[in-house]
Structures are given as C-alpha cells and as structure tokens.
Design an enzyme around this catalytic site. Sequence first.
Site, PDB file in Angstrom:
ATOM      1  CB  THR A 150      -6.502  41.822   7.037  1.00 29.00           C
ATOM      2  OG1 THR A 150      -5.905  42.325   5.832  1.00 29.00           O
ATOM      3  CG2 THR A 150      -6.930  42.994   7.905  1.00 29.00           C
ATOM      4  CE  LYS A 172      -4.069  45.133   5.886  1.00 27.83           C
ATOM      5  NZ  LYS A 172      -5.261  45.116   4.933  1.00 27.83           N
ATOM      6  CB  THR A 183      -6.514  46.898   0.115  1.00 26.94           C
ATOM      7  OG1 THR A 183      -7.802  47.175  -0.224  1.00 26.94           O
ATOM      8  CG2 THR A 183      -6.658  46.489   1.554  1.00 26.94           C
ATOM      9  CD  GLU A 263      -6.510  38.798  -0.668  1.00 25.83           C
ATOM     10  OE1 GLU A 263      -6.917  39.171   0.445  1.00 25.83           O
ATOM     11  OE2 GLU A 263      -7.167  38.927  -1.712  1.00 25.83           O
ATOM     12  CG  ASN A 383     -10.334  37.752  -2.529  1.00 25.09           C
ATOM     13  OD1 ASN A 383     -10.477  38.753  -1.841  1.00 25.09           O
ATOM     14  ND2 ASN A 383      -9.156  37.385  -3.012  1.00 25.09           N
ATOM     15  CB  SER A 388     -17.490  32.574   5.493  1.00 23.39           C
ATOM     16  OG  SER A 388     -16.240  32.187   4.971  1.00 23.39           O
TER      17      SER A 388
END
EC number: 2.3.1.35
Length: 388
Positions: A150, A172, A183, A263, A383, A388
């Site tokens: 993702t 992942k 996650t 991230e 994040n 969006s």
Amino acid sequence: MAEKGITAPKGFVASATTAGIKASGNPDMALVVNQGPEFSAAAVFTRNRVFAAPVKVSRENVADGQIRAVLYNAGNANACNGLQGEKDARESVSHLAQNLGLEDSDIGVCSTGLIGELLPMDKLNAGIDQLTAEGALGDNGAAAAKAIMTTDTVDKETVVFADGWTVGGMGKGVGMMAPSLATMLVCLTTDASVTQEMAQIALANATAVTFDTLDIDGSTSTNDTVFLLASGASGITPTQDELNDAVYAACSDIAAKLQADAEGVTKRVAVTVVGTTNNEQAINAARTVARDNLFKCAMFGSDPNWGRVLAAVGMADADMEPEKISVFFNGQAVCLDSTGAPGAREVDLSGADIDVRIDLGTSGEGQATVRTTDLSFSYVEINSAYSS
C-alpha cells in the site's frame, strides 16, 4: 524455484494481478496456493476489537488447522463495512474456492487499504479469475509481494534455509504499526512436514518477539494477519526448536524490513529497558518511550535529549527507582542516576540507527526491546492525505 519469498519452499505457487482496486493502477491482488501434499496452517491476528471482515472469515477457516490458499487484495481494507463487508469477504472466498476446486473453509482472505469503503466486487471477482487463469499460478512470489503493497516503498521478502527444508515469506506494512502485530499482512511458507500444533507454537513464539515489539506510531490495525502454511513437500520433520528458530529468523527479517520502510522514516530506533521487575514491565516501559512523540521528534532531530527519555519512561507501568535511572545512546552514557552525564549533549546521533538503553535502577531481571522510528515531516504528510 525462487531464491526467496513465498515460492522458495517446495509445494507453493503464487500469482498476482492488477484488478483496478488501487487508484494508482498498480498491481493489487495476489494469491498463494499450497499444493501439498500436506496443508497444515497456523495464524495470528490483530487484537484490535474492531477487526475487519476478512479477519473474521480467516479466523473461522483456519480453526481446523488447514488452509490451502490465501487471497490478498490491497487498496481496500474491507473494514467497518458491516454485514455487507462480511458478505463480500465470504463471496470472494467462495469464488476462489470454486475456481480452485476447494472448499470455502480451505481459503484464507486478507485485505489492506482504506477503511470504510466497500469492496468493488466486480473488480475483485474479475481479479480472482485472472489469478486462477490457466498458467497464472507459478513461481511468482516476487510479483505477489509487490501486489500487496500500500504505502510501502519496497516489497518485503525473506527466506531461511534449514537442513533440507526452507521457510519463505512476504510482508507489507509501513504505518499504523503497534504491538498486536503492526499494520501488516505477512505470509510465511515452509516445505517442512509439521503439525498444526507445531506451526502454531512456532508462529506464536516468533511474533511475540518480532512483530509484537514493532511500534511505529502506536496505532493497531483492524486487519493484521500472519499466516504460516506448511506443505510437507520436503519430507523432513524438524524438531520444534528447529522450526521455532527458522520461523523466528523469517519473522525477524520481515520485521526489520517493515521498520526500515516505515512511513517517513529517517531513523531506526531500538529502545531497550532493563533493571525492572519482569519482562512484561520492561516491554511496557519500552513501548511507553517508543510511542512518545517528543522522544520521537528528538530522534528525528538527532538530538540526544535524555530528559525526554526520563519524562516518558516515568509514565510507564513498571517498577523503577526514579533517582537511579540511567540512559545510554549508542552505548554512551547520557544520564546516570537520573542526572546528566559528562558530554551527554555531544553524543552523535546523526546515523540512521540509534540504540537507546534505559536501566530503571531496581536491579530486577526484567528486560525487553521495542523497535520504533522517528517522527518526521514526511510521516505527517503521508498520513494527512491517506484517504484523498
């Protein structure tokens, strides 16, 4: 046979496709199939009480100790979609089972992506047909690892070679990581001949000290799932300890890759706590520090701010001597007996890896390590615009 990944062990094939679920147009569906001759399976799932429909279905199906195929989609989590979400998860399982000539109970299903959006079932079912089309299944572990990504920037594969048998894996996940896995979706495969009980013991032991100690942002996903599938194709039955070691090595490698690709990460941080009563208290203290935003910001700035460590650890549910706490950055003392050590502000934290060691001063035997990252501008940017 692949050099690494889910198709490195004998008895496994995989496929991947682009079904149009991801807005990016990148590959977004994958399938892993155990061709046997054995079909033992173990799994661990999120402990979040708000869990996704695929988690519910997979829990039910793995309960008998056998899974023959696992279906993955990325770009849509199928979480918080009520009865329709569960209906869609079951429909995808039935569609795949029919295509493979299996029972619904033979199938695991995993989804990752945006929460609260219904699955586009027309695209998903078309994707299942592509995954199972003639010639689609083969030595495609690398493609499968890419399809489940993702916000990951790199695919994550691993392999562990044992004495005549192998453990492979893919994973992942780069955000929404906190104990209770992180996650993430992970699939481990092995051609060892093992019982479901052996597989579950090995997986539970490994995840407890790898994925469960990875804490990027304190958020626990609705979809966390780790499968371990065993084909028995090597004909070799390892001891429980041998299986434990190999599965741990695979999980540890994937966990390190998850941390490295978190991230916005610029720092990989290990927080170790010692000198408290037991390991449970130590891990609580390490997590408390690892989740502290001021501490994480200091790490982003390469700032050896030991005061933030003390302020954070003092909130932990752990036995400590508040006036005897010591802190070390990369092996150098910055705080001794809860007071700054000489040269503390000059410690160089400019490297990508930072080791933080905290002694709570009780002389207790408890110790634990939690892996985390810094809190960067990029993390906030990623994040703030996820949906969006």
